[in-house]
Write an enzyme that holds these catalytic residues in place. Structure first.
Site, short mmCIF file in Angstrom:
data_model
loop_
_atom_site.label_atom_id
_atom_site.label_comp_id
_atom_site.label_asym_id
_atom_site.label_seq_id
_atom_site.Cartn_x
_atom_site.Cartn_y
_atom_site.Cartn_z
N ASP A 181 0.83 -1.20 0.00
CA ASP A 181 0.00 0.00 0.00
C ASP A 181 0.87 1.26 0.00
OD1 ASP A 181 -2.66 1.29 0.35
OD2 ASP A 181 -1.76 1.95 2.23
N GLU A 228 0.87 -0.66 -5.13
CA GLU A 228 -0.28 0.25 -5.21
C GLU A 228 0.26 1.62 -5.60
OE1 GLU A 228 -2.24 3.44 -4.31
OE2 GLU A 228 -1.64 2.79 -2.30
N ASP A 282 -11.12 2.27 -1.51
CA ASP A 282 -11.54 3.66 -1.38
C ASP A 282 -12.89 3.90 -2.02
OD1 ASP A 282 -9.17 4.46 -0.07
OD2 ASP A 282 -8.12 4.57 -1.97
#
Length: 282
Positions: A181, A228, A282
């Site tokens: 991430d 990511e 998200d």
């Protein structure tokens, strides 16, 4: 709790082997949780100074007084590990691989920071010097103040990125593929002075870049990693992604905007080294 009370863990060789294998983090985590529970969930940042300092006699006394609770948290981790391995083996047998998300940061109120403050930008009073977030953008006028403690990358480099090696090793045991991430934070990370109410007054600092990933590759060889790489990216992030060889991410949900020319539309993918998601968390 009832299962823990009934278990004969001293004579359980499997449990004892688990405790030995993960002793580098297990006891710290269990003791942190036991102390936290004894203080009604209070953040370790608000503990008395003698409990913040793990080398103090008070911490050793707490470990003795709370030994049952410490053992209970070790037992929970043991059961999770045992059950997770069964689940993963079943999935793998059916031809399914598990992708696990590894956040770049840890929580400020965590065993990681309490037990290893030297890994982070923490002052002598155990307060963060700066915290993580991202600057103002189209999603937020004042930016995002995440509040995670930032790493002391110089210390990590001096110690051969040992903590990251251990974290990566455990992640590869849990998952078949790891999604890192906030990949851009390894190129540059946004630092916000601790105590700020918004993320507006932060600034960019240089991250470890390929020093970290070359160390991990030297240790593990091939790294089954997805980066990511979403958000506003700089040329440095693209260079880091290319140097790492990790596939980036494409999000179909982002593709269908009014312009019709989104880089997330499949026929606009310039780099085939990517993983396509329908959407994100998200």
């Amino acid at each position: 709790k009832k299962a823990y009370e009934r278990a004969d863990l001293e004579n359980d060789s499997e449990y004892q082997a688990f405790v030995r294998e993960y002793q580098i983090w297990l006891k710290d985590y269990a003791l942190y949780m036991a102390i936290k529970n004894s203080r009604n969930g209070e953040s370790w940042l608000d503990w008395p100074k003698e409990l913040k300092d793990r080398s103090s006699g008070y911490v050793k006394r707490a470990e003795s007084e709370l030994s049952e609770e410490v053992g209970f948290y070790c037992f929970q981790q043991y059961l999770f590990e045992k059950q997770w391995k069964k689940l993963k083996a079943y999935a793998n047998k059916k031809g399914i691989k598990i992708i696990g998300d590894v956040p770049i940061y840890v929580a400020l109120d965590s065993a990681d920071v309490w037990a290893n403050p030297e890994l982070f930008q923490i002052d002598e009073e155990c307060s963060p010097k700066a915290v993580a977030g991202c600057p103002p953008d189209a999603f937020s006028e004042t930016g995002q103040l995440w509040g995670n403690p930032l790493y002391d990358w110089d210390y990590h480099e001096k110690t051969g990125f040992g903590w990251w090696i251990r974290r990566t090793d455990y992640s590869f045991r849990l998952y078949d593929v790891v999604r890192i991430d906030h990949f851009r934070g390894f190129d540059e990370y946004y630092a916000i002075p601790y105590g700020e109410e918004t993320a507006m007054n932060g600034h960019w600092e240089k991250g470890p870049g390929m020093k970290l990933f070359n160390t991990l590759k030297g240790w593990f060889g091939s790294l089954p990693v997805i980066a990511e790489d979403l958000g506003t990216l700089t040329p440095g992030v693209y260079e880091l992604l290319e140097a790492s060889g990790f596939p980036g991410m494409k999000i179909l949900e982002f593709a269908f905007d009014a312009s019709g020319s989104s880089s997330y539309l499949p026929h606009n993918y310039k780099n085939p080294n990517c993983v396509v998601y329908t959407g994100t968390h998200d």
